[in-house]
Scaffold this active site. Sequence first.
Site, PDB file in Angstrom:
ATOM      1  N   ALA A  77     -41.615  13.947 -30.494  1.00  0.00           N
ATOM      2  CA  ALA A  77     -41.914  12.580 -30.048  1.00  0.00           C
ATOM      3  C   ALA A  77     -42.963  11.962 -30.973  1.00  0.00           C
ATOM      4  O   ALA A  77     -43.677  12.678 -31.682  1.00  0.00           O
ATOM      5  CB  ALA A  77     -42.435  12.612 -28.617  1.00  0.00           C
ATOM      6  N   GLN A  79     -45.786  10.810 -30.339  1.00  0.00           N
ATOM      7  CA  GLN A  79     -47.118  11.364 -30.055  1.00  0.00           C
ATOM      8  C   GLN A  79     -47.084  12.882 -29.857  1.00  0.00           C
ATOM      9  O   GLN A  79     -47.869  13.434 -29.081  1.00  0.00           O
ATOM     10  CB  GLN A  79     -47.731  10.673 -28.839  1.00  0.00           C
ATOM     11  CG  GLN A  79     -48.342   9.332 -29.160  1.00  0.00           C
ATOM     12  CD  GLN A  79     -49.487   9.416 -30.185  1.00  0.00           C
ATOM     13  OE1 GLN A  79     -50.199  10.406 -30.271  1.00  0.00           O
ATOM     14  NE2 GLN A  79     -49.644   8.365 -30.986  1.00  0.00           N
ATOM     15  N   SER A  80     -46.198  13.551 -30.578  1.00  0.00           N
ATOM     16  CA  SER A  80     -46.117  15.009 -30.455  1.00  0.00           C
ATOM     17  C   SER A  80     -47.369  15.695 -31.008  1.00  0.00           C
ATOM     18  O   SER A  80     -47.803  15.409 -32.138  1.00  0.00           O
ATOM     19  CB  SER A  80     -44.880  15.501 -31.215  1.00  0.00           C
ATOM     20  OG  SER A  80     -44.966  16.887 -31.453  1.00  0.00           O
ATOM     21  N   ASN A  81     -47.902  16.614 -30.222  1.00  0.00           N
ATOM     22  CA  ASN A  81     -48.998  17.459 -30.705  1.00  0.00           C
ATOM     23  C   ASN A  81     -48.473  18.556 -31.626  1.00  0.00           C
ATOM     24  O   ASN A  81     -49.160  18.996 -32.542  1.00  0.00           O
ATOM     25  CB  ASN A  81     -49.716  18.111 -29.516  1.00  0.00           C
ATOM     26  CG  ASN A  81     -50.315  17.080 -28.604  1.00  0.00           C
ATOM     27  OD1 ASN A  81     -51.254  16.386 -28.984  1.00  0.00           O
ATOM     28  ND2 ASN A  81     -49.761  16.942 -27.403  1.00  0.00           N
ATOM     29  N   VAL A  83     -46.011  18.463 -33.810  1.00  0.00           N
ATOM     30  CA  VAL A  83     -45.792  18.062 -35.211  1.00  0.00           C
ATOM     31  C   VAL A  83     -47.138  17.879 -35.929  1.00  0.00           C
ATOM     32  O   VAL A  83     -47.273  18.228 -37.102  1.00  0.00           O
ATOM     33  CB  VAL A  83     -44.892  16.806 -35.340  1.00  0.00           C
ATOM     34  CG1 VAL A  83     -43.550  17.029 -34.639  1.00  0.00           C
ATOM     35  CG2 VAL A  83     -45.553  15.535 -34.846  1.00  0.00           C
TER      36      VAL A  83
END
Length: 348
Positions: A77, A79-81, A83
């Site tokens: 996403a 706001q992926s943590n 990645v």
Amino acid sequence: MPRPLAGIEKFPRIRLGHAPTPLDRAPNLGASLGIDLWVKRDDCTGLALGGNKVRQLEFYLGDARARGADTVLITGAVQSNFVRLAAAGARQLGMDIHIQLEERVDDADDLYRTSGNVLLDRLLGATLHPFPVGEDEAAADASLEDLARSVTAGGGKPYVIHLGADHPPIGGLGYVVAANEWMEQARARGFGFDAVVCASGSALTHAGTLIGMRAIGEETPVYGVCVRRDASLQHARVVKRAAELAAMIDRPALFDVDGVDVSDEVYLPGYGKLNDAVREAVSMAARCEALLLDPVYTGKAMAGLIAHVRSGRIAAGNRVLFIHTGGLPGIFAYAAKLEPWLSNEGGR
Ligand SMILES: Cc1ncc(COP(=O)(O)O)c(C=O)c1O
């Protein structure tokens, strides 16, 4: 130091994080809930603002390096943590990093698109690739494979961290190890836990925790709180991943379907969306304990814990371990969504 776990050594691993992370008591929040609450501070895993994914990446990037890769590709996403931390881990190892950002929430504002994890992805120098779909794991992985082919064509050696559950749950090994770590900490204090609570998304933290606890003889219930999909879909995913992890460490008998517990009572309106239970949990943790939770993962997980206490599933007086899986950059990305609530009665 935690004991080495049988079955884990054969998997290549690179240390990226600070471990052991602290095991902290949360006396004020615990007292207000009527339980003895402990927090495993995996928000303090160190690398680039930390989080649970650091433990998972130690195994993915260990595998990447063992295969001679020089470029990491990952999807998530906006706001992926995961990645963000993949970018951080890749940079530490001198690798290139491509991130595919999926449109997974339909009410994204400017802050969601520019602050929090996205800002850090850019600071880390990741190459960002927009992807218009957020609910099709196979399509996201196929697109990542296309990107990997172009890396190969350019002379690079790609390593893809897949999203779909049709690839081995390598990252879950990080939580098989972690369970040993927090139980060593608890046993050194002379106690065990009556319940463990964590967010359940890709399911690797949840499944790893479950198998890790069973691997060291702990039968404690592990409650997974749905943050990504509803309970029936999530249950199937945790079952699959936990069974695979037990087989990977050559201990298939550790898996027991009856031990898989997921709940989705605080999940709606869906992934990355706030609700009053999450707002209450984020606020209570901050104001009782100066414990910062994010709206997407740890806030929902704490809301799930609170719901279990209020419904009596977790009994009054129980000693409960909450796994703080990080996600702190998300607080800033959701600032506008938190603001109206902070300014009114509910935020006091
Ligand atoms: C901060 C945070 N907590 C929890 C989770 C869920 O963990 P898992 O994907 O291992 O289920 C994620 C997943 O991205 C996360 O970023």
